[in-house]
Design an enzyme around this catalytic site. Structure first.
Site, PDB file in Angstrom:
ATOM      1  N   LYS A  44      -0.362  -0.049 -17.047  1.00 50.90           N
ATOM      2  CA  LYS A  44      -1.796  -0.033 -16.687  1.00 50.90           C
ATOM      3  C   LYS A  44      -2.509   1.184 -17.275  1.00 50.90           C
ATOM      4  O   LYS A  44      -3.667   1.439 -17.001  1.00 50.90           O
ATOM      5  CB  LYS A  44      -1.976  -0.010 -15.166  1.00 50.90           C
ATOM      6  CG  LYS A  44      -1.531  -1.243 -14.446  1.00 50.90           C
ATOM      7  CD  LYS A  44      -2.130  -1.353 -13.048  1.00 50.90           C
ATOM      8  CE  LYS A  44      -1.737  -0.245 -12.132  1.00 50.90           C
ATOM      9  NZ  LYS A  44      -2.223  -0.471 -10.753  1.00 50.90           N
ATOM     10  N   LYS A  46      -2.059   4.200 -16.451  1.00 43.91           N
ATOM     11  CA  LYS A  46      -2.388   5.118 -15.352  1.00 43.91           C
ATOM     12  C   LYS A  46      -1.217   6.092 -15.177  1.00 43.91           C
ATOM     13  O   LYS A  46      -0.072   5.681 -15.116  1.00 43.91           O
ATOM     14  CB  LYS A  46      -2.583   4.349 -14.039  1.00 43.91           C
ATOM     15  CG  LYS A  46      -3.961   3.725 -13.882  1.00 43.91           C
ATOM     16  CD  LYS A  46      -4.188   3.324 -12.420  1.00 43.91           C
ATOM     17  CE  LYS A  46      -5.648   3.190 -12.104  1.00 43.91           C
ATOM     18  NZ  LYS A  46      -5.913   2.911 -10.688  1.00 43.91           N
TER      19      LYS A  46
HETATM   20  N1  C2G Z   1     -10.690   0.903  -4.296  1.00 43.11           N
HETATM   21  C1  C2G Z   1     -11.872   0.871  -3.561  1.00 43.11           C
HETATM   22  N2  C2G Z   1     -12.728   1.915  -3.642  1.00 43.11           N
HETATM   23  C2  C2G Z   1     -12.455   2.991  -4.413  1.00 43.11           C
HETATM   24  C3  C2G Z   1     -11.244   3.037  -5.157  1.00 43.11           C
HETATM   25  C4  C2G Z   1     -10.371   1.965  -5.074  1.00 43.11           C
HETATM   26  O1  C2G Z   1     -12.140  -0.104  -2.844  1.00 43.11           O
HETATM   27  N3  C2G Z   1     -13.351   4.023  -4.468  1.00 43.11           N
HETATM   28  C5  C2G Z   1      -9.784  -0.241  -4.208  1.00 43.11           C
HETATM   29  C6  C2G Z   1      -9.584  -0.944  -5.549  1.00 43.11           C
HETATM   30  O2  C2G Z   1     -10.640  -1.860  -5.789  1.00 43.11           O
HETATM   31  C7  C2G Z   1      -8.247  -1.647  -5.332  1.00 43.11           C
HETATM   32  C8  C2G Z   1      -7.509  -0.681  -4.382  1.00 43.11           C
HETATM   33  O3  C2G Z   1      -8.500   0.189  -3.819  1.00 43.11           O
HETATM   34  O4  C2G Z   1      -8.454  -2.888  -4.656  1.00 43.11           O
HETATM   35  C9  C2G Z   1      -6.476   0.153  -5.113  1.00 43.11           C
HETATM   36  O5  C2G Z   1      -7.124   0.811  -6.169  1.00 43.11           O
HETATM   37  P1  C2G Z   1      -6.207   1.394  -7.364  1.00 43.11           P
HETATM   38  O6  C2G Z   1      -5.094   2.191  -6.793  1.00 43.11           O
HETATM   39  O7  C2G Z   1      -7.113   1.991  -8.387  1.00 43.11           O
HETATM   40  O8  C2G Z   1      -5.564   0.052  -7.905  1.00 43.11           O
HETATM   41  P2  C2G Z   1      -5.712  -0.595  -9.366  1.00 43.11           P
HETATM   42  O9  C2G Z   1      -5.326   0.392 -10.396  1.00 43.11           O
HETATM   43  O10 C2G Z   1      -7.041  -1.218  -9.401  1.00 43.11           O
HETATM   44  O11 C2G Z   1      -4.513  -1.649  -9.332  1.00 43.11           O
HETATM   45  O12 C2G Z   1      -2.419  -5.821 -10.012  1.00 43.11           O
HETATM   46  C10 C2G Z   1      -3.573  -5.154  -9.543  1.00 43.11           C
HETATM   47  C11 C2G Z   1      -3.512  -3.677  -9.848  1.00 43.11           C
HETATM   48  O13 C2G Z   1      -2.283  -3.111  -9.422  1.00 43.11           O
HETATM   49  C12 C2G Z   1      -4.694  -2.977  -9.170  1.00 43.11           C
END
Ligand code: C2G
Length: 137
Positions: A44, A46
């Site tokens: 990803k 990340k």
């Molecule tokens: N999130 C949120 N508000 C934020 C940051 C994140 O609502 N300010 C939500 C994201 O939309 C997601 C969850 O928290 O639903 C986790 O965010 P991340 O850890 O950034 O996950 P991501 O990298 O989007 O991974 O297969 C799907 C992926 O693994 C999603």
């Protein structure tokens, strides 16, 4: 028992994550978080501050989370929904529409993302702070 499933890296857990987890849990009785492994994070693009095990431990301490399991690939979601008998799939709306293919297997809900907070921003701030301390500025 209504089972909810969600996915993410959840690095440097913050109130935006908690806001998502709280609302996801409110959609059912049992919340499964499929947590990106360190290897999947690389896919990803990340780089998480905490390791998978550390992020898992932190999430397991969250009152809204019932089970944390690893996410290794983009392709595992249908199998996960079946394996964990999920009734509802939840993601923040930065993913709006991306997982609609799961509608054949469960309800799909996109929740509004919490503005003005993200792990990357927090990590950047902490790194800058550490740098200023080292340079004594
Ligand atoms: N999130 C949120 N508000 C934020 C940051 C994140 O609502 N300010 C939500 C994201 O939309 C997601 C969850 O928290 O639903 C986790 O965010 P991340 O850890 O950034 O996950 P991501 O990298 O989007 O991974 O297969 C799907 C992926 O693994 C999603």
């Amino acid at each position: 028992m209504k089972r909810v499933i969600t996915y993410g890296t959840f690095d440097v857990l913050h109130y935006g994550h908690i806001n998502l987890l709280k609302r996801a849990k409110a959609l059912g009785d049992y919340l499964i978080v499929v947590l990106s492994s360190d290897e999947f994070n690389q896919i990803k693009n990340k780089k998480s501050y905490y390791t998978y095990e550390q992020r898992k431990m932190i999430l397991e301490a969250c009152r809204y989370v019932d089970l944390v399991v690893p996410e290794y690939t983009w392709e595992q979601k249908i199998d996960d929904v079946k394996k964990y008998q999920a009734d509802v799939f939840v993601m923040g709306d930065d993913w709006q529409g991306k997982f609609d293919f799961l509608k054949d297997f469960c309800e799909v809900v996109y929740l509004s993302r919490t503005p003005d907070v993200c792990s990357t921003q927090t990590k950047q701030y902490l790194n800058d702070k550490k740098l200023r301390k080292v340079k004594n500025i």
